[in-house]
Design an enzyme around this catalytic site. Structure first.
Site, PDB file in Angstrom:
ATOM      1  N   ASP A 293       3.522  -1.251  -0.836  1.00 14.35           N
ATOM      2  CA  ASP A 293       2.236  -1.891  -0.587  1.00 14.35           C
ATOM      3  C   ASP A 293       1.560  -1.140   0.558  1.00 14.35           C
ATOM      4  O   ASP A 293       2.161  -0.271   1.191  1.00 14.35           O
ATOM      5  CB  ASP A 293       2.392  -3.394  -0.293  1.00 14.35           C
ATOM      6  CG  ASP A 293       1.102  -4.131  -0.608  1.00 14.35           C
ATOM      7  OD1 ASP A 293       0.055  -3.465  -0.755  1.00 14.35           O
ATOM      8  OD2 ASP A 293       1.123  -5.370  -0.704  1.00 14.35           O
TER       9      ASP A 293
HETATM   10  C1  BGC Z   1      -2.292  -5.694  -1.214  1.00 10.17           C
HETATM   11  C2  BGC Z   1      -1.985  -5.146  -2.582  1.00 10.17           C
HETATM   12  C3  BGC Z   1      -3.087  -4.207  -3.012  1.00 10.17           C
HETATM   13  C4  BGC Z   1      -3.180  -3.101  -1.988  1.00 10.17           C
HETATM   14  C5  BGC Z   1      -4.197  -2.046  -2.342  1.00 10.17           C
HETATM   15  C6  BGC Z   1      -2.622  -4.611  -0.225  1.00 10.17           C
HETATM   16  O1  BGC Z   1      -3.126  -5.122   0.962  1.00 10.17           O
HETATM   17  O2  BGC Z   1      -1.209  -6.469  -0.773  1.00 10.17           O
HETATM   18  O3  BGC Z   1      -1.807  -6.187  -3.496  1.00 10.17           O
HETATM   19  O4  BGC Z   1      -2.852  -3.716  -4.295  1.00 10.17           O
HETATM   20  O5  BGC Z   1      -3.542  -3.681  -0.749  1.00 10.17           O
HETATM   21  O6  BGC Z   1      -5.472  -2.489  -2.200  1.00 10.17           O
END
Ligand code: BGC
Length: 761
Positions: A293
């Protein structure tokens, strides 16, 4: 120079193999594997590391941008083959430009895989995922993902960070809006539907994109619902509740997984070998790749698990995180770690193989610009067909929570209606959180939807301001608690009206990532406004817009009608108006329990019985609260229709599953006893009465959607086999244990229509 020439010849060879299969859509995995291996053979360690590195685009952020994230450095890395993927670069033209850099300027020209959070649509938005899940309509949900994929893929995107398949029982957590609710069975089916919608039957088709099951794992159970908090759970809990939708996603051939921000039983999910290597890539034999993530590799330092970036890199790679999203660590540390022998190069090869395989499957090597066709972008994004599809999904997502004396549907002629509330004419909020590339204020407001019906007289007043300014994805939403200047006009407008439609709830940016709440009430001054209006007119239809279950006890006790309209996306107002006027008979059922009080959270239908489930006379010693009932306000699976349904004649083909009879057919007669044609979601629950580990009082096992005309009856049938009865047992495996079971059939999880049967071997 000579080396460059040789590598070029080898690459041409690899590409020749690829091109010779150009028209064969069914290119076998074996062929892809051969191509990947030949490419891998000619890659330097640096180039391999580059494939494992993802950067955020230069224009759009969905998380804190690190100082290393300057555009020039990224550009240099793109040119030197140190980037395998970008996220948040949108638009066919922009993506072509960025793709051209790597394809034309790097030594090997390996195309980028380009990701974006296409969560409930790209530009034409469907309802938020929790709302869609309330439809229980798997075909519609699949179609909604397909529409999203068609728009995103026309704008240069070939990978979505969706679906989020985290089960959650905690409405305080803002991200419940992004999931399918609290049930692992429903959640698994919805995960599969969404993946099928995004990826289609042929991933290399130009309108399908790779999907991503996230967040692996446990994120939905963060302590106290506070964002980014830790998770501590038993093995039984993990296997029975958290993993099923992820397993369903892997079985549906989801191309990627994303790990999670949270600490999981003391080891951050991103560096958690047990989750990623042992379960996902080991036991499940998953062949896709895992992305971290946003900055979650680096965050293992703050977790107090890795002492520095190098250690975080080592833990993440060894645990099975194949791609680094925005930690800037893999590019800086993998090479040293491999050279020191702390990370084996074969793990790097394995990660890169997984990433290249998905790129091949997407057809990116055949045509890196296939998603960058500006003509297609113009004709697909925002098309009439897509608007029709999201409108259909929005209607199906609405849940009717209360409708006394058939106040709804409203007559289309001759009524004097006051429409009141801060969300009534809001075109911004219904887009919800994670709104892709939808333009601000592009939703159809409820007022606009109602005004499309011209037979009634409508007056509108806001009553109160819910938020200060225009909320956005990255800043805190500021709620108004003081300004009551609109009250008097709203109260005056409610007097002497046939009906008042109150449109209240949460702003679209009050749920989503980093939007945890300690209260589940109507924010700001809305409850006060509602009670003031009620003093002058009791004929109120409350239309709720929200991204999570709310505690609306007062409304439930006092108001005649309540419609759960979530954040329904682009066509929100049209969908709600069609439901209010009866052009669509609501059929949604809650995918998540609505509590009476935030103190009951986590509250869910599939709870365990405890040793003291019932009161014993006046004695206080039983499992309960002294100041609130145990029961929810609205249970999982609950939802009304404008018509009524009667369940009768439950019949079992046998009372026993045994060696000579491997299944039971259950039938129930469903009758439409009301005045309207309508759909009912007939639900089947099971209770395993005694087992090697305690089992929930009910577990959803199947459901059917049945449409009936007034007075029509249909026999609805289900099949129960040993498979239906399996759970992750004390033997640490999925199995059914012989013994007694109850089955329950009905229109919600609190149905009492029950029969018993046994499993004998
Ligand atoms: C989130 C993810 C997301 C990623 C990219 C993160 O803060 O937890 O679910 O896909 O950002 O935007």
């Amino acid at each position: 120079m000579l080396l460059k020439k040789i590598t070029f010849i080898l690459l041409c060879l690899a590409i020749f193999v690829s091109c010779s299969k150009k028209n064969n859509k069914e290119t076998s995995m074996d062929t892809i594997s051969t191509k990947v291996d030949s490419l891998l053979n000619i890659m330097t360690l640096q180039e391999k590391i580059g494939q494992m590195n993802q950067y955020n685009g230069f224009w759009d952020v969905t998380g804190p941008t690190p100082k290393e994230g300057n555009a020039e450095a990224k550009y240099q890395h793109l040119k030197s083959g140190m980037v395998g993927s970008m996220l948040n670069v949108v638009g066919a033209e922009e993506n072509k430009k960025i793709q051209q850099i790597v394809v034309e300027e790097t030594r090997l020209g390996i195309p980028l895989i380009i990701g974006f959070d296409v969560i409930h649509g790209y530009k034409t938005l469907s309802p938020i995922p929790l709302a869609e899940s309330a439809s229980w309509d798997l075909k519609a949900i699949e179609n909604s993902a397909k529409v999203a994929a068609s728009e995103a893929s026309a704008s240069g995107i070939n990978w979505t960070f969706a679906p989020m398949v985290d089960i959650s029982r905690d409405a305080r957590w803002g991200r419940v809006m992004e999931g399918a609710g609290e049930d692992p069975y429903l959640g698994s089916l919805i995960a599969k539907a969404r993946i099928n919608g995004f990826q289609g039957k042929d991933l290399s088709a130009k309108n399908s994109i790779a999907a991503c099951a996230k967040h692996f794992a446990g994120y939905g159970f963060i302590e106290s619902g506070r964002e980014y908090n830790g998770v501590d759970m038993s093995n039984s809990f993990l296997h029975n509740l958290v993993l099923p939708p992820f397993k369903a996603a892997a079985d549906a051939d989801v191309k990627t997984f994303m790990n999670a921000f949270n600490d999981f039983n003391g080891i951050p999910a991103t560096g958690n070998k047990m989750l990623q290597r042992d379960i996902l890539k080991g036991k499940w034999n998953y062949k896709g790749f895992v992305i971290s993530d946003w900055a979650s590799i680096k965050e293992m330092v703050s977790h107090g698990y890795a002492k520095d970036g190098e250690a975080a890199t080592k833990y993440a790679v060894n645990a099975g995180s194949d791609m680094d999203m925005e930690s800037y660590l893999y590019v800086n540390h993998i090479e040293t770690l491999v050279k020191n022998g702390e990370v084996k190069e074969e793990l790097i090869d394995n990660a890169v193989k997984r990433i290249l395989t998905v790129k091949y499957e997407l057809g990116l090597f055949e045509d890196p610009y296939k998603y960058c066709d500006t003509e297609r972008e113009k004709s697909v994004v925002g098309s009439k067909k897509n608007h029709e599809a999201v409108l259909d999904m929005a209607k199906k997502s609405i849940v009717l929570l209360k409708n006394e004396n058939q106040l709804l549907p409203l007559k289309k002629q001759g009524l004097n209606i006051a429409v009141i509330g801060p969300l009534a004419n809001d075109k911004h909020s219904p887009l919800g959180s994670w709104r892709g590339k939808a333009e601000d204020n592009s939703a159809v407001s409820l007022l606009e939807g109602l005004n499309a019906y011209t037979g009634n007289k409508i007056t509108h007043s806001k009553g109160v301001k819910l938020v200060e300014g225009t909320p956005n994805f990255i800043n805190e939403v500021k709620i108004n608690y003081t300004d009551k200047t609109g009250f008097s006009q709203a109260i005056a407008s409610a007097k002497n009206k046939d009906v008042v439609i109150m449109v209240l709830g949460e702003h679209g940016f009050q749920s989503g990532e980093a939007r945890s709440r300690t209260n589940l009430n109507l924010p700001g001054l809305q409850q006060e406004l509602l009670e003031e209006i009620y003093k002058v007119n009791k004929n109120i239809v409350l239309v709720l817009m929200n991204g999570r279950p709310l505690t609306i006890n007062w409304a439930d006790e006092n108001l005649p009608a309540i419609v759960e309209a979530w954040h329904l996306g682009t066509e929100s107002g049209n969908a709600i108006a069609q439901v209010l006027y009866g052009d669509y008979n609501p059929s949604g059922k809650l995918p998540m329990t609505f509590p009476r009080s935030v103190g009951q959270v986590p509250i869910y239908y599939n709870y365990k019985n405890t040793g003291r489930p019932e009161p014993d006379g006046d004695l206080v010693f039983w499992s309960h609260y002294t100041d609130e009932a145990n029961t929810p306000l609205y249970e999982f699976g609950y939802g009304l229709s404008y018509t009524t349904f009667e369940y009768s004649d439950v019949k079992l083909s046998s009372k026993e599953i045994n060696s000579s009879n491997n299944k039971i057919e259950v039938t129930v007669k469903l009758t439409n006893t009301g005045k309207y044609e309508g759909k009912e979601i007939v639900q089947l629950y099971i209770r395993d009465l005694f087992a090697s580990t305690t089992r929930p009082v009910k577990e959803l096992k199947d459901f059917k959607m049945v449409n009936l005309k007034p007075n029509e009856s249909k026999s609805v049938s289900f099949t129960i086999s040993e498979k239906t009865l399996e759970f992750y047992s004390a033997n640490k495996k999925w199995e059914a244990e012989p013994g007694e079971f109850s089955l329950f059939i009905g229109g919600s999880s609190n149905t009492n229509l029950k029969e018993n049967f046994t499993l004998n071997r």
